[in-house]
Design an enzyme around this catalytic site. Structure first.
Site, PDB file in Angstrom:
ATOM      1  N   ASP A   1       0.577   3.070  10.909  1.00 24.54           N
ATOM      2  CA  ASP A   1       0.258   1.888  10.106  1.00 24.54           C
ATOM      3  C   ASP A   1      -1.167   1.488  10.499  1.00 24.54           C
ATOM      4  O   ASP A   1      -1.410   1.021  11.611  1.00 24.54           O
ATOM      5  CB  ASP A   1       1.277   0.777  10.410  1.00 24.54           C
ATOM      6  CG  ASP A   1       1.060  -0.481   9.575  1.00 24.54           C
ATOM      7  OD1 ASP A   1      -0.095  -0.732   9.153  1.00 24.54           O
ATOM      8  OD2 ASP A   1       2.030  -1.236   9.371  1.00 24.54           O
TER       9      ASP A   1
ATOM     10  N   ARG B   1       6.289   2.974 -14.698  1.00 26.43           N
ATOM     11  CA  ARG B   1       6.941   3.096 -13.383  1.00 26.43           C
ATOM     12  C   ARG B   1       6.483   4.392 -12.700  1.00 26.43           C
ATOM     13  O   ARG B   1       6.321   4.449 -11.489  1.00 26.43           O
ATOM     14  CB  ARG B   1       8.466   3.060 -13.515  1.00 26.43           C
ATOM     15  CG  ARG B   1       9.160   3.318 -12.193  1.00 26.43           C
ATOM     16  CD  ARG B   1      10.617   2.843 -12.062  1.00 26.43           C
ATOM     17  NE  ARG B   1      11.367   2.746 -13.275  1.00 26.43           N
ATOM     18  CZ  ARG B   1      11.955   3.770 -13.919  1.00 26.43           C
ATOM     19  NH1 ARG B   1      11.871   5.006 -13.444  1.00 26.43           N
ATOM     20  NH2 ARG B   1      12.630   3.567 -15.021  1.00 26.43           N
TER      21      ARG B   1
ATOM     22  N   LYS C   1      -3.760  -7.082   3.054  1.00 20.88           N
ATOM     23  CA  LYS C   1      -4.643  -7.520   4.139  1.00 20.88           C
ATOM     24  C   LYS C   1      -6.090  -7.107   3.831  1.00 20.88           C
ATOM     25  O   LYS C   1      -6.658  -7.593   2.875  1.00 20.88           O
ATOM     26  CB  LYS C   1      -4.128  -6.955   5.467  1.00 20.88           C
ATOM     27  CG  LYS C   1      -2.589  -7.086   5.645  1.00 20.88           C
ATOM     28  CD  LYS C   1      -2.093  -8.508   5.735  1.00 20.88           C
ATOM     29  CE  LYS C   1      -0.574  -8.657   5.695  1.00 20.88           C
ATOM     30  NZ  LYS C   1       0.201  -7.899   6.636  1.00 20.88           N
TER      31      LYS C   1
ATOM     32  N   TYR D   1       4.605  -4.918  13.486  1.00 23.42           N
ATOM     33  CA  TYR D   1       4.720  -6.057  12.573  1.00 23.42           C
ATOM     34  C   TYR D   1       6.197  -6.467  12.481  1.00 23.42           C
ATOM     35  O   TYR D   1       7.076  -5.599  12.352  1.00 23.42           O
ATOM     36  CB  TYR D   1       4.173  -5.638  11.195  1.00 23.42           C
ATOM     37  CG  TYR D   1       4.398  -6.660  10.124  1.00 23.42           C
ATOM     38  CD1 TYR D   1       3.767  -7.897  10.172  1.00 23.42           C
ATOM     39  CD2 TYR D   1       5.258  -6.407   9.058  1.00 23.42           C
ATOM     40  CE1 TYR D   1       3.984  -8.852   9.192  1.00 23.42           C
ATOM     41  CE2 TYR D   1       5.474  -7.353   8.068  1.00 23.42           C
ATOM     42  CZ  TYR D   1       4.841  -8.575   8.135  1.00 23.42           C
ATOM     43  OH  TYR D   1       5.055  -9.514   7.174  1.00 23.42           O
TER      44      TYR D   1
HETATM   45  C1  LIG Z   1       1.495  -7.496   6.819  1.00 21.99           C
HETATM   46  C2  LIG Z   1       1.831  -6.216   7.446  1.00 21.99           C
HETATM   47  C3  LIG Z   1       2.798  -5.368   6.900  1.00 21.99           C
HETATM   48  C4  LIG Z   1       3.613  -5.754   5.694  1.00 21.99           C
HETATM   49  O1  LIG Z   1       2.853  -5.853   4.540  1.00 21.99           O
HETATM   50  P1  LIG Z   1       3.170  -6.853   3.319  1.00 21.99           P
HETATM   51  O2  LIG Z   1       2.089  -6.536   2.351  1.00 21.99           O
HETATM   52  O3  LIG Z   1       3.143  -8.251   3.850  1.00 21.99           O
HETATM   53  O4  LIG Z   1       4.525  -6.496   2.825  1.00 21.99           O
HETATM   54  C5  LIG Z   1       3.020  -4.143   7.519  1.00 21.99           C
HETATM   55  N1  LIG Z   1       2.332  -3.783   8.618  1.00 21.99           N
HETATM   56  C6  LIG Z   1       1.397  -4.578   9.170  1.00 21.99           C
HETATM   57  C7  LIG Z   1       0.668  -4.125  10.407  1.00 21.99           C
HETATM   58  C8  LIG Z   1       1.118  -5.824   8.613  1.00 21.99           C
HETATM   59  O5  LIG Z   1       0.206  -6.619   9.182  1.00 21.99           O
END
Ligand SMILES: *Cc1c(COP(=O)(O)O)cnc(C)c1O
Length: 395
Positions: free
Chosen positions: A186, A63, A211, A115
């Site tokens: 982000d 962890r 992604k 998002y």
């Molecule tokens: C998909 C996404 C998230 C969340 O990520 P997960 O891996 O699906 O939890 C956060 N910010 C953006 C811009 C995203 O496209």
């Protein structure tokens, strides 16, 4: 040794700097770390032995730390130019962990267009924990009047999901610095291959590793990266305490994905450019939101602060019937949420990624029933365009 971005996706500068003697000094049968394995091993272990009281190999319990996780964290930190990175079980787990550095009464200025999951987290969970938010169109409006004595951070995506607004990171960072607040970016849509917000003055970078970093639509992951020692210390304590660190096998999948990040980003961007130009000319398309088109309001800023325009594009068609028909008729392109993988995906933000965003905010942001989002993959661009053409022409 300074490495370029493509090389950093595959090699750790730290490993290259290591001298031959360093890696051959162990007495055991393992002459070099990990038996010289070229692919970093998956350390599928929950715990680690201690030689005696007060001694540790640096790994005590998974962890807290795991070697495979440490490796992917080093690679992502290196790619973003941070002093440390944190690998979490999803992008949302990363953002949730990050919110723990704030306390009740703290105020954050957040962008209107984010998002959908981030909007839901802030509205439903962070607000309950006493964190207060003010929304703004950060890419266009002055946020100066929104700062209060309790403001601790400004939070943006650039380009935003899904409306592709572009914020000038360096400019926003200097406003944040003047107010003594941190800037959180982000960076999911461009990946560290195309954009490095820390170098532009941001304090924390977020990635949904699900992604582009993973890149194959096969695992969930999230990352936080920072260049501040103070934030690093808080996040190390929090990841150990709250426990959503990325599992060893998933770390390995992300490591494998990152090896081809440069190639995938270049190819999918090339495809996206072609598709954007094709969509622009189609009579059923009202507008194409792609920051790589010179008429996009963010084009110049992107040229200044990023090394590419990415492969995400949003477009608005004539009406909702056309949108639904396209979603039903695509054959090669898959109708699914998520993005950043080798497969081209088409998403309907209004019922998928942004379904739970309050309707008034969704409408304000322009997410209507005629808006579609494409995550362009690495297939042959002619095949992708032919698929769109046949989907558009269905009755
Ligand atoms: C998909 C996404 C998230 C969340 O990520 P997960 O891996 O699906 O939890 C956060 N910010 C953006 C811009 C995203 O496209």
């Amino acid at each position: 040794m300074t490495l370029s971005a493509e090389t950093k996706c595959i090699h750790l500068a730290e490993r290259i700097e290591r001298t031959a003697t360093d890696c051959c000094t162990t007495k055991e049968s393992n002459p070099s770390p990990h038996y010289g394995a070229v692919s970093f091993p998956i350390y599928q272990t929950a715990t680690y032995t201690h030689p005696e009281v007060g001694q540790s190999t640096g790994f005590d319990y998974s962890r807290l730390q795991n070697p495979t996780r440490a490796q992917v964290e080093k690679i992502v930190a290196q790619l973003e130019g941070g002093i440390d990175a944190f690998a979490l079980s999803s992008g949302m787990a990363a953002i949730t962990l990050l919110m723990e550095i704030f306390k009740p009464g703290d105020h954050l200025i957040i962008d209107n267009d984010l998002y959908g999951g981030s909007i839901r987290l802030f509205d439903a969970v962070s607000a309950k924990n006493g964190i207060r938010f003010t929304r703004a169109d950060i890419s266009t409006d002055s946020i100066e009047p929104l700062f209060t004595d309790s403001t601790r951070a400004v939070y943006v995506e650039t380009p935003t999901n899904p409306m592709m607004h572009v914020t000038d990171i360096a400019k926003l960072a200097s406003i944040c610095r003047a107010h003594g607040v941190i800037l959180i970016v982000d960076n999911t849509f461009l990946s560290p291959y195309f954009q490095n917000p820390l170098a532009l003055g941001a304090d924390i970078v977020i990635h949904s590793g699900t992604k582009f970093l993973g890149g194959h639509n096969d695992t969930l992951a999230g990352f936080l990266v920072t260049k501040s020692a103070d934030i690093q210390e808080q996040l190390r304590y929090l990841i150990k305490t709250t426990g959503a660190g990325l599992a060893p096998f998933d770390c390995w999948l992300i490591l494998r994905g990152i090896k081809t990040l440069a190639l995938r980003m270049e190819r999918s961007q090339e495809n996206a450019q072609k598709i954007a130009l094709w969509l622009k000319k189609h009579p059923l398309v009202k507008r194409v939101l792609y920051p790589g088109l010179p008429e996009h309001p963010g084009y110049r800023i992107m040229q200044k602060q990023a090394r590419g325009f990415g492969s995400m594009l949003t477009f608005e068609v004539k009406d909702s019937e056309t949108a639904k028909r396209i979603l039903k008729s695509v054959k090669l392109i898959q109708f699914a949420e998520s993005l950043g993988g080798v497969e081209t995906l088409i998403t309907y933000p209004i019922t998928q990624t942004h379904a739970e965003v309050p309707e008034s905010l969704r409408l304000k942001n322009g997410i209507t029933e005629s808006v579609l989002r494409l995550s362009v993959g690495i297939e042959n661009s002619d095949d992708l365009i032919a698929d769109l053409a046949q989907a558009f022409s269905q009755e």
